[in-house]
Write a protein that holds these residues in place. Structure first.
Motif, PDB file in Angstrom:
ATOM      1  N   LEU A 271       0.894  -0.939  -0.051  1.00 35.63           N
ATOM      2  CA  LEU A 271       0.082  -0.031   0.034  1.00 35.63           C
ATOM      3  C   LEU A 271       0.822   1.339  -0.128  1.00 35.63           C
ATOM      4  CD1 LEU A 271      -2.989   1.380   0.109  1.00 35.63           C
ATOM      5  CD2 LEU A 271      -2.582   1.196   2.657  1.00 35.63           C
ATOM      6  N   VAL A 272       1.816   1.185   0.978  1.00 38.61           N
ATOM      7  CA  VAL A 272       2.950   2.399   0.793  1.00 38.61           C
ATOM      8  C   VAL A 272       3.301   2.679  -0.687  1.00 38.61           C
ATOM      9  CG1 VAL A 272       5.148   3.196   1.610  1.00 38.61           C
ATOM     10  CG2 VAL A 272       3.494   2.108   3.237  1.00 38.61           C
ATOM     11  N   GLU A 273       3.952   1.828  -1.364  1.00 34.61           N
ATOM     12  CA  GLU A 273       4.363   1.911  -2.730  1.00 34.61           C
ATOM     13  C   GLU A 273       3.214   2.217  -3.834  1.00 34.61           C
ATOM     14  OE1 GLU A 273       6.389  -1.553  -3.859  1.00 34.61           O
ATOM     15  OE2 GLU A 273       8.140  -1.409  -2.254  1.00 34.61           O
ATOM     16  N   GLU A 274       1.973   2.041  -3.134  1.00 35.79           N
ATOM     17  CA  GLU A 274       0.885   2.484  -4.377  1.00 35.79           C
ATOM     18  C   GLU A 274       0.362   3.856  -3.888  1.00 35.79           C
ATOM     19  OE1 GLU A 274      -2.124   1.382  -7.105  1.00 35.79           O
ATOM     20  OE2 GLU A 274      -0.297   0.349  -6.561  1.00 35.79           O
ATOM     21  N   VAL A 275       0.390   4.266  -2.807  1.00 38.96           N
ATOM     22  CA  VAL A 275      -0.473   5.536  -2.378  1.00 38.96           C
ATOM     23  C   VAL A 275       0.726   6.480  -1.977  1.00 38.96           C
ATOM     24  CG1 VAL A 275      -2.493   4.674  -2.232  1.00 38.96           C
ATOM     25  CG2 VAL A 275      -0.987   4.942  -0.183  1.00 38.96           C
ATOM     26  N   GLY A 276       1.839   6.149  -1.255  1.00 36.44           N
ATOM     27  CA  GLY A 276       2.996   6.898  -0.833  1.00 36.44           C
ATOM     28  C   GLY A 276       2.971   6.833   0.695  1.00 36.44           C
ATOM     29  N   THR A 277       4.085   7.129   1.203  1.00 41.24           N
ATOM     30  CA  THR A 277       4.453   6.941   2.667  1.00 41.24           C
ATOM     31  C   THR A 277       3.701   7.760   3.436  1.00 41.24           C
ATOM     32  OG1 THR A 277       6.553   6.216   2.366  1.00 41.24           O
ATOM     33  CG2 THR A 277       6.074   7.008   4.223  1.00 41.24           C
ATOM     34  N   LEU A 278       3.733   9.167   2.950  1.00 43.21           N
ATOM     35  CA  LEU A 278       3.101  10.188   3.862  1.00 43.21           C
ATOM     36  C   LEU A 278       1.518   9.984   3.782  1.00 43.21           C
ATOM     37  CD1 LEU A 278       4.756  13.426   2.542  1.00 43.21           C
ATOM     38  CD2 LEU A 278       5.267  12.109   4.672  1.00 43.21           C
ATOM     39  N   ARG A 279       0.870   9.561   2.668  1.00 44.62           N
ATOM     40  CA  ARG A 279      -0.618   9.317   2.773  1.00 44.62           C
ATOM     41  C   ARG A 279      -1.045   8.290   3.618  1.00 44.62           C
ATOM     42  NH1 ARG A 279      -4.894   8.630  -2.119  1.00 44.62           N
ATOM     43  NH2 ARG A 279      -6.850   8.498  -0.997  1.00 44.62           N
ATOM     44  N   VAL A 280      -0.045   7.068   3.863  1.00 43.81           N
ATOM     45  CA  VAL A 280      -0.246   6.105   4.697  1.00 43.81           C
ATOM     46  C   VAL A 280      -0.222   6.534   6.285  1.00 43.81           C
ATOM     47  CG1 VAL A 280       0.712   3.825   5.661  1.00 43.81           C
ATOM     48  CG2 VAL A 280       0.154   4.308   2.985  1.00 43.81           C
ATOM     49  N   LEU A 281       0.664   7.313   6.244  1.00 44.47           N
ATOM     50  CA  LEU A 281       1.348   7.705   7.886  1.00 44.47           C
ATOM     51  C   LEU A 281       0.008   8.828   8.172  1.00 44.47           C
ATOM     52  CD1 LEU A 281       3.088   7.900   9.980  1.00 44.47           C
ATOM     53  CD2 LEU A 281       4.275   9.753   8.985  1.00 44.47           C
ATOM     54  N   PHE A 282      -0.667   9.519   7.231  1.00 44.26           N
ATOM     55  CA  PHE A 282      -1.820  10.644   7.523  1.00 44.26           C
ATOM     56  C   PHE A 282      -2.854   9.944   7.671  1.00 44.26           C
ATOM     57  CE2 PHE A 282      -5.456  12.705   5.830  1.00 44.26           C
ATOM     58  CZ  PHE A 282      -5.248  13.762   6.598  1.00 44.26           C
ATOM     59  N   ALA A 283      -3.268   8.783   6.841  1.00 39.88           N
ATOM     60  CA  ALA A 283      -4.294   7.849   7.223  1.00 39.88           C
ATOM     61  C   ALA A 283      -4.310   7.250   8.532  1.00 39.88           C
ATOM     62  CB  ALA A 283      -4.648   6.916   5.984  1.00 39.88           C
ATOM     63  N   PHE A 284      -3.344   6.796   8.630  1.00 41.70           N
ATOM     64  CA  PHE A 284      -3.081   6.161  10.248  1.00 41.70           C
ATOM     65  C   PHE A 284      -3.310   7.304  11.320  1.00 41.70           C
ATOM     66  CE2 PHE A 284      -0.155   5.017  13.972  1.00 41.70           C
ATOM     67  CZ  PHE A 284      -1.038   3.831  14.392  1.00 41.70           C
ATOM     68  N   LEU A 285      -2.867   8.164  11.160  1.00 39.93           N
ATOM     69  CA  LEU A 285      -2.937   9.084  12.486  1.00 39.93           C
ATOM     70  C   LEU A 285      -4.270   9.607  12.416  1.00 39.93           C
ATOM     71  CD1 LEU A 285       0.370  11.205  11.964  1.00 39.93           C
ATOM     72  CD2 LEU A 285      -0.314   9.623  13.764  1.00 39.93           C
ATOM     73  N   GLY A 286      -4.955  10.062  11.340  1.00 40.21           N
ATOM     74  CA  GLY A 286      -6.309  10.426  10.997  1.00 40.21           C
ATOM     75  C   GLY A 286      -7.271   9.526  11.537  1.00 40.21           C
ATOM     76  N   GLY A 287      -7.071   8.364  11.046  1.00 38.90           N
ATOM     77  CA  GLY A 287      -8.029   7.031  11.278  1.00 38.90           C
ATOM     78  C   GLY A 287      -8.087   7.121  12.883  1.00 38.90           C
ATOM     79  N   ALA A 288      -6.854   7.121  13.736  1.00 38.25           N
ATOM     80  CA  ALA A 288      -6.817   6.961  14.919  1.00 38.25           C
ATOM     81  C   ALA A 288      -7.586   8.061  15.830  1.00 38.25           C
ATOM     82  CB  ALA A 288      -5.207   6.887  15.573  1.00 38.25           C
ATOM     83  N   ILE A 289      -7.394   9.113  15.211  1.00 40.79           N
ATOM     84  CA  ILE A 289      -8.061  10.328  15.823  1.00 40.79           C
ATOM     85  C   ILE A 289      -9.578  10.179  15.568  1.00 40.79           C
ATOM     86  CG2 ILE A 289      -8.499  12.896  15.862  1.00 40.79           C
ATOM     87  CD1 ILE A 289      -5.622  13.128  15.052  1.00 40.79           C
ATOM     88  N   ALA A 290      -9.849   9.731  14.463  1.00 42.08           N
ATOM     89  CA  ALA A 290     -11.459   9.415  14.235  1.00 42.08           C
ATOM     90  C   ALA A 290     -11.978   8.259  15.116  1.00 42.08           C
ATOM     91  CB  ALA A 290     -11.766   9.135  12.771  1.00 42.08           C
ATOM     92  N   LYS A 291     -11.250   7.467  15.516  1.00 41.20           N
ATOM     93  CA  LYS A 291     -11.703   6.233  16.217  1.00 41.20           C
ATOM     94  C   LYS A 291     -12.115   6.675  17.571  1.00 41.20           C
ATOM     95  CE  LYS A 291     -10.836   1.463  16.506  1.00 41.20           C
ATOM     96  NZ  LYS A 291     -10.021   0.204  16.244  1.00 41.20           N
ATOM     97  N   ILE A 292     -11.194   7.660  18.093  1.00 42.61           N
ATOM     98  CA  ILE A 292     -11.399   8.206  19.418  1.00 42.61           C
ATOM     99  C   ILE A 292     -12.724   8.849  19.677  1.00 42.61           C
ATOM    100  CG2 ILE A 292     -10.415   9.830  21.200  1.00 42.61           C
ATOM    101  CD1 ILE A 292      -7.736   9.497  20.163  1.00 42.61           C
ATOM    102  N   PHE A 293     -13.191   9.432  18.452  1.00 39.13           N
ATOM    103  CA  PHE A 293     -14.451  10.070  18.611  1.00 39.13           C
ATOM    104  C   PHE A 293     -15.674   9.117  18.194  1.00 39.13           C
ATOM    105  CE2 PHE A 293     -11.463  13.588  18.561  1.00 39.13           C
ATOM    106  CZ  PHE A 293     -11.992  14.368  19.530  1.00 39.13           C
ATOM    107  N   GLY A 294     -15.333   7.867  17.923  1.00 36.37           N
ATOM    108  CA  GLY A 294     -16.384   6.834  17.472  1.00 36.37           C
ATOM    109  C   GLY A 294     -16.474   6.532  16.194  1.00 36.37           C
ATOM    110  N   HIS A 295     -15.650   6.903  15.123  1.00 38.21           N
ATOM    111  CA  HIS A 295     -15.813   6.899  13.759  1.00 38.21           C
ATOM    112  C   HIS A 295     -14.959   5.818  13.363  1.00 38.21           C
ATOM    113  CE1 HIS A 295     -16.730   7.782   9.626  1.00 38.21           C
ATOM    114  NE2 HIS A 295     -15.210   7.607   9.220  1.00 38.21           N
ATOM    115  N   LYS A 296     -15.355   4.793  12.785  1.00 39.58           N
ATOM    116  CA  LYS A 296     -14.405   3.555  12.462  1.00 39.58           C
ATOM    117  C   LYS A 296     -14.157   3.565  11.007  1.00 39.58           C
ATOM    118  CE  LYS A 296     -15.982   0.426  16.108  1.00 39.58           C
ATOM    119  NZ  LYS A 296     -16.792  -0.808  16.372  1.00 39.58           N
ATOM    120  N   GLY A 297     -13.268   3.118  10.726  1.00 42.77           N
ATOM    121  CA  GLY A 297     -12.785   3.038   9.108  1.00 42.77           C
ATOM    122  C   GLY A 297     -12.382   4.339   8.473  1.00 42.77           C
ATOM    123  N   GLY A 298     -11.829   5.094   9.391  1.00 40.87           N
ATOM    124  CA  GLY A 298     -11.281   6.350   9.047  1.00 40.87           C
ATOM    125  C   GLY A 298      -9.860   6.049   8.025  1.00 40.87           C
TER     126      GLY A 298
END
Length: 405
Positions: A271-298
């Motif tokens: 996935l990193v090679e497909e979409v880029g390191t920064l996007r994966v890292l951003f998605a991970f951090l953004g998804g983690a924050i969204a999960k704290i507020f009850g939103h899954k699949g971020g």
């Protein structure tokens, strides 16, 4: 004063030299990272089946190597090939031989009679070719469904020595033309799982439909193509042995359920090679924050469609169970083209045994609601049924609904 001035000058000189050294080091590192590890590209082989007898198959392919870089030469000091057979029966009595024959453009580099591969330089912006002759003889040859040819080579150059493997898949057994499957009843329609040969990157979607689907189709039918078989045709395969998981992949994958295709370092690196390191890292951090507020699949929303479509090893039928299969690309353009060529409704879908149906793309007028109803029981199956296409025939009362948004 003189001594103090001299000390100051020396200090400035040392500082300037140190700054220059840092700038030079940064420049060298920047140049190093901008250059490819090796620019050698493989041009997929074209294959000809020269002998197709009950106890003897012989097929020959011409594989290419291209060096598009203008300033780097790449040496190929080693190259060999092996073949793995996929059969419906035993392969113990089949004798297998693979011959590698260099077909370099320079007349001064003819093939050696002893079959030895001599080191060859693929010069900047040049190409060369290799002929692969595969010979199968013995009882059981007619049961072989496909041959998996592995080409092992070494790319040697400014960045070091890189062992690489290229994979070719050649289908050898084909269902009879016009073979009739079993129509099944589904909600508001009938469905026909369509059996094909083992699809490979050698196939063309339109030719597959013409061979296996069109003999059974009629006006108003809809063709549902599995996203994984289409990705295989597009060559969207990654060999885990060729991946080098980086820091982000090895850390982020630990936070996914074991059943996820992103729970392994290689799956995440794909996935990193497909979409880029920064996007994966951003998605991970953004998804983690969204999960704290009850939103899954971020994570999947931020990382994009490919994050949901990746199939890690064991995710599909042999021999592709040894590979990471990415999702297909240009799905909408493909369905539009196939619909224009066949006159049928076309859809690309991702279906599983849990009743989940995702429509990646559909031609104009195809009802997503009908597709979901027709495919929720997964008539194509998730094992080795080799039925990557489902023909859907809306019932008379629902034909109007079948071709609406």
């Amino acid at each position: 004063m003189g001594h103090g001035l001299m000390t100051t000058i020396v200090g400035i000189g040392v500082a300037a030299f140190g700054l220059l050294a840092v700038l030079v080091a940064i420049g060298l590192e920047w140049r190093y990272r901008r250059r490819p590890a090796h620019p050698l590209e493989v041009i997929r082989a074209t294959w000809n089946l020269e002998i197709y007898e009950p106890t003897h198959y012989r097929f020959v392919g011409l594989l290419g190597f291209s060096n598009p870089h203008r300033g780097i030469e790449v040496m190929v000091p080693e190259l060999r090939a092996e073949v793995v057979l996929l059969s419906e029966g035993s392969v113990e009595q089949i004798q297998t031989a693979v011959q590698v024959i260099p077909r370099h453009p320079e007349p001064e580099f003819p093939p050696r009679a002893d079959g030895y591969w001599f080191a060859y330089i693929v010069k900047a912006t040049k190409q060369t070719h290799v002929e692969l002759c595969v010979d199968l003889q013995g009882l059981g040859v007619s049961e072989v469904k496909a041959a998996w040819v592995k080409i092992h080579y070494v790319a040697y150059g400014p960045h070091g020595r890189f062992p690489k493997t290229h994979h070719e898949f050649i289908p050898l057994k084909f269902p009879p033309k016009g073979e009739t499957g079993i129509w099944r009843q589904a909600e508001g329609c009938q469905v026909l799982p369509v059996r094909t040969h083992l699809l490979t990157p050698l196939d063309i979607p339109l030719e597959v439909l013409n061979r296996y689907v069109m003999p059974h189709a009629q006006a108003g039918d809809i063709v549902a193509i599995g996203e994984t078989p289409l990705a295989i045709i597009q060559g969207r395969l990654k060999d885990p042995a060729q991946l080098r998981p980086g820091w982000v992949a090895t850390r982020v994958c630990q936070f996914f359920l074991p059943t996820s295709s992103l729970a392994t370092a290689c799956g995440m690196q794909a996935l990193v090679e497909e979409v880029g390191t920064l996007r994966v890292l951003f998605a991970f951090l953004g998804g983690a924050i969204a999960k704290i507020f009850g939103h899954k699949g971020g994570f999947y929303q931020l990382a994009g469609k490919q994050a949901r479509l990746i199939d890690d090893v064991t995710g599909t039928l042999p021999p592709y169970d040894q590979f990471i299969v990415m999702g297909p690309v240009n799905s909408q353009a493909i369905v539009d083209d196939l619909a224009a060529q066949t006159g049928l409704g076309i859809a690309i879908v991702d279906v599983n045994d849990l009743g989940a149906v995702e429509v990646l793309a559909a031609s104009q007028g195809v009802s997503h609601q009908l597709l979901t109803a027709a495919l929720k029981k997964n008539p194509a199956g998730n094992a080795d049924e080799q039925t990557p296409i489902v023909l859907i025939r809306p019932q008379i009362s629902s034909r109007g609904a079948g071709m609406t948004e």
